[in-house]
Design a protein around this motif. Sequence first.
Motif, PDB file in Angstrom:
ATOM      1  N   PHE A  38       0.823  -1.212   0.000  1.00 52.14           N
ATOM      2  CA  PHE A  38       0.000   0.000   0.000  1.00 52.14           C
ATOM      3  C   PHE A  38       0.854   1.258   0.000  1.00 52.14           C
ATOM      4  O   PHE A  38       0.583   2.202  -0.760  1.00 52.14           O
ATOM      5  CB  PHE A  38      -0.927   0.011   1.214  1.00 52.14           C
ATOM      6  CG  PHE A  38      -1.653   1.328   1.370  1.00 52.14           C
ATOM      7  CD1 PHE A  38      -2.585   1.727   0.427  1.00 52.14           C
ATOM      8  CD2 PHE A  38      -1.376   2.177   2.429  1.00 52.14           C
ATOM      9  CE1 PHE A  38      -3.248   2.951   0.545  1.00 52.14           C
ATOM     10  CE2 PHE A  38      -2.022   3.391   2.557  1.00 52.14           C
ATOM     11  CZ  PHE A  38      -2.966   3.777   1.611  1.00 52.14           C
ATOM     12  N   SER A  39       1.885   1.308   0.830  1.00 51.80           N
ATOM     13  CA  SER A  39       2.678   2.538   0.928  1.00 51.80           C
ATOM     14  C   SER A  39       3.426   2.823  -0.374  1.00 51.80           C
ATOM     15  O   SER A  39       3.569   3.976  -0.777  1.00 51.80           O
ATOM     16  CB  SER A  39       3.655   2.461   2.108  1.00 51.80           C
ATOM     17  OG  SER A  39       4.490   1.342   2.019  1.00 51.80           O
ATOM     18  N   VAL A  40       3.901   1.778  -1.060  1.00 51.22           N
ATOM     19  CA  VAL A  40       4.565   1.964  -2.351  1.00 51.22           C
ATOM     20  C   VAL A  40       3.583   2.522  -3.374  1.00 51.22           C
ATOM     21  O   VAL A  40       3.865   3.476  -4.105  1.00 51.22           O
ATOM     22  CB  VAL A  40       5.181   0.640  -2.847  1.00 51.22           C
ATOM     23  CG1 VAL A  40       5.553   0.729  -4.324  1.00 51.22           C
ATOM     24  CG2 VAL A  40       6.427   0.288  -2.032  1.00 51.22           C
ATOM     25  N   VAL A  41       2.381   1.917  -3.436  1.00 52.92           N
ATOM     26  CA  VAL A  41       1.374   2.329  -4.408  1.00 52.92           C
ATOM     27  C   VAL A  41       0.917   3.769  -4.154  1.00 52.92           C
ATOM     28  O   VAL A  41       0.713   4.550  -5.089  1.00 52.92           O
ATOM     29  CB  VAL A  41       0.170   1.358  -4.362  1.00 52.92           C
ATOM     30  CG1 VAL A  41      -1.048   1.959  -5.031  1.00 52.92           C
ATOM     31  CG2 VAL A  41       0.532   0.037  -5.031  1.00 52.92           C
ATOM     32  N   ARG A  43      -7.416   4.941  -8.644  1.00 53.19           N
ATOM     33  CA  ARG A  43      -6.758   5.437  -7.434  1.00 53.19           C
ATOM     34  C   ARG A  43      -7.693   5.366  -6.216  1.00 53.19           C
ATOM     35  O   ARG A  43      -7.248   5.150  -5.089  1.00 53.19           O
ATOM     36  CB  ARG A  43      -6.290   6.872  -7.649  1.00 53.19           C
ATOM     37  CG  ARG A  43      -5.148   7.008  -8.643  1.00 53.19           C
ATOM     38  CD  ARG A  43      -3.859   6.439  -8.086  1.00 53.19           C
ATOM     39  NE  ARG A  43      -3.288   7.321  -7.063  1.00 53.19           N
ATOM     40  CZ  ARG A  43      -2.293   6.968  -6.265  1.00 53.19           C
ATOM     41  NH1 ARG A  43      -1.773   5.754  -6.328  1.00 53.19           N
ATOM     42  NH2 ARG A  43      -1.819   7.828  -5.370  1.00 53.19           N
ATOM     43  N   VAL A  44      -8.993   5.538  -6.435  1.00 58.09           N
ATOM     44  CA  VAL A  44      -9.965   5.376  -5.349  1.00 58.09           C
ATOM     45  C   VAL A  44      -9.952   3.927  -4.856  1.00 58.09           C
ATOM     46  O   VAL A  44      -9.936   3.663  -3.649  1.00 58.09           O
ATOM     47  CB  VAL A  44     -11.378   5.775  -5.815  1.00 58.09           C
ATOM     48  CG1 VAL A  44     -12.426   5.354  -4.791  1.00 58.09           C
ATOM     49  CG2 VAL A  44     -11.449   7.282  -6.048  1.00 58.09           C
ATOM     50  N   LEU A  45      -9.955   2.979  -5.794  1.00 59.12           N
ATOM     51  CA  LEU A  45      -9.909   1.564  -5.416  1.00 59.12           C
ATOM     52  C   LEU A  45      -8.619   1.238  -4.667  1.00 59.12           C
ATOM     53  O   LEU A  45      -8.625   0.497  -3.676  1.00 59.12           O
ATOM     54  CB  LEU A  45     -10.038   0.685  -6.665  1.00 59.12           C
ATOM     55  CG  LEU A  45     -11.409   0.670  -7.347  1.00 59.12           C
ATOM     56  CD1 LEU A  45     -11.335  -0.056  -8.688  1.00 59.12           C
ATOM     57  CD2 LEU A  45     -12.448  -0.009  -6.445  1.00 59.12           C
ATOM     58  N   GLN A  46      -7.491   1.792  -5.128  1.00 59.78           N
ATOM     59  CA  GLN A  46      -6.227   1.545  -4.447  1.00 59.78           C
ATOM     60  C   GLN A  46      -6.241   2.065  -3.012  1.00 59.78           C
ATOM     61  O   GLN A  46      -5.554   1.526  -2.142  1.00 59.78           O
ATOM     62  CB  GLN A  46      -5.079   2.194  -5.217  1.00 59.78           C
ATOM     63  CG  GLN A  46      -4.707   1.475  -6.506  1.00 59.78           C
ATOM     64  CD  GLN A  46      -3.543   2.149  -7.226  1.00 59.78           C
ATOM     65  OE1 GLN A  46      -3.366   3.363  -7.143  1.00 59.78           O
ATOM     66  NE2 GLN A  46      -2.749   1.364  -7.927  1.00 59.78           N
ATOM     67  N   GLY A  47      -7.047   3.105  -2.762  1.00 57.18           N
ATOM     68  CA  GLY A  47      -7.127   3.662  -1.414  1.00 57.18           C
ATOM     69  C   GLY A  47      -7.648   2.681  -0.387  1.00 57.18           C
ATOM     70  O   GLY A  47      -7.425   2.867   0.823  1.00 57.18           O
TER      71      GLY A  47
END
Length: 496
Positions: free
Chosen positions: A30-33, A113-117
Amino acid sequence: MSEAPQPTTAAEKQSNARVLPALILAMLSFSVVQTAVVPILPSLAKELDVSGSNITWLMTANLLSAAVLTPLLGRFGDLRGRKPMLLISLAGLVAGSALAVCTHSFTWLIVARVLQGAGGGVMPLAISIVRDELPKQKVTGGVAAISASMGVGSGLGLVATGLLLEHWNYKSIFWMGLAFGLLAVALVAFRVPTDPVTDKEGGADPLGAITLAGWLSALLVAVSQGNHWGWTSTKTLGLFAVAAVVALIWGVIETKVAHPLVDLKMMGRPAVAFTNLAGLLIGFGMYGSFMVISNFAQTPEKLAHYGFTASVLHAGVMLLPSAIGSMIAAPIGALLIARRGPRLPLVLGGVLGAIAMAYLALRHSAEGDIYTASAIFGLGIGLAFAAMPAFINGAVPVEQSGIANGMNSVLRTVGGAIGTAVMTAILTGDTIKLPIKMPILLPTLDAYKHAFWVTAVVCIIAGAVPFLIRTAKPTATVVGGAARQDSSPQLAKTDA
């Protein structure tokens, strides 16, 4: 006479070796993305043919999604089990990365990007799993490693972005996120045991969830877009007003419902409230410093007479010592917590962050200055991240661990959004008048100095906040009829 430490059993060693690496990788994913797109926003604006102000929605959308979903996933983990919610959190990250790989549309990239959140739920869920699954004497080190992974992954993400762009296009950044996410899902699925549900009596709070999402959304959009819209514009002030009103309504709801999403009495405990304040300030410092240092390094030296004309890769490498510092800080933080409690590493985290930024304000003419400050700052961030969950876990019951750590993570995100906005306002408020027209404005050297000093002040305040929290008191446990002091601060009550 103190009792001899109990030897770690083979089953405990196996649990450590299986569970912790999976959780650390999930946090790194998560932090990398989250940070990987930061240094390429200008090039993405050109690639996708959108304005520089609109491209910032790729960060705003991700921060907003993470802020809203993190406490929800943390609470549902408390209610329905941490492993299922962790897999859902990672599934969102994977789905977002896959969509980003497949699309060339700016709108769909925002959706991605919303999904990645959703990956924001990893931290509170992973911390709760460590608290459930690892032997008591290993909890502090495990929590410290997961928390410090946030700083490690953020630094590595910046380096990886530069490296990938040297050989491929921006799609490779999302391919990296997809690969990380899939590997994390596999490890969590096969290595993390199904945990017991700790809050069987709890219930859902849909109205609390909606209002929490409402005021966080209004606040983050206002903060993130304030520089573009104007801080005194109708839209910005209107959103701040909406955030205040909805937050008040949310607070009333949470005090009235039988099973609140967030127990405000728990959030009001000094150990939790002041740790969350420190988290907000540390988030401000971390995100703000990454942006300022990266921009400073990439400034064309011939035009501005400062900076290093660094490529995205070179700027990322300059920030690599921060990732190494955070990595080193995890075991140091765990050792300090075990021996002295969580206050010392949290104080040191703020002080080291302030020293690093003050150093840059005074010395910034050589690349070695950037490397030195980056390493010191990363060490401070790692210590602070290791200490905050220890403070919170020591003040809340296990059935509220997910939501409590989730709210701390949210406030770090909010602090990061505020830090980025403030740094942008400082840098764009004092620019160089160049003889040639440039697509972007270059800040003056004084603007960067002011940004460094502001970050230093915020970090030193973060280092002072822990003194407002009463010292953790060891709890007495009865062993063989005799009382024995338990020195595990992560499970001891920090205060009433």
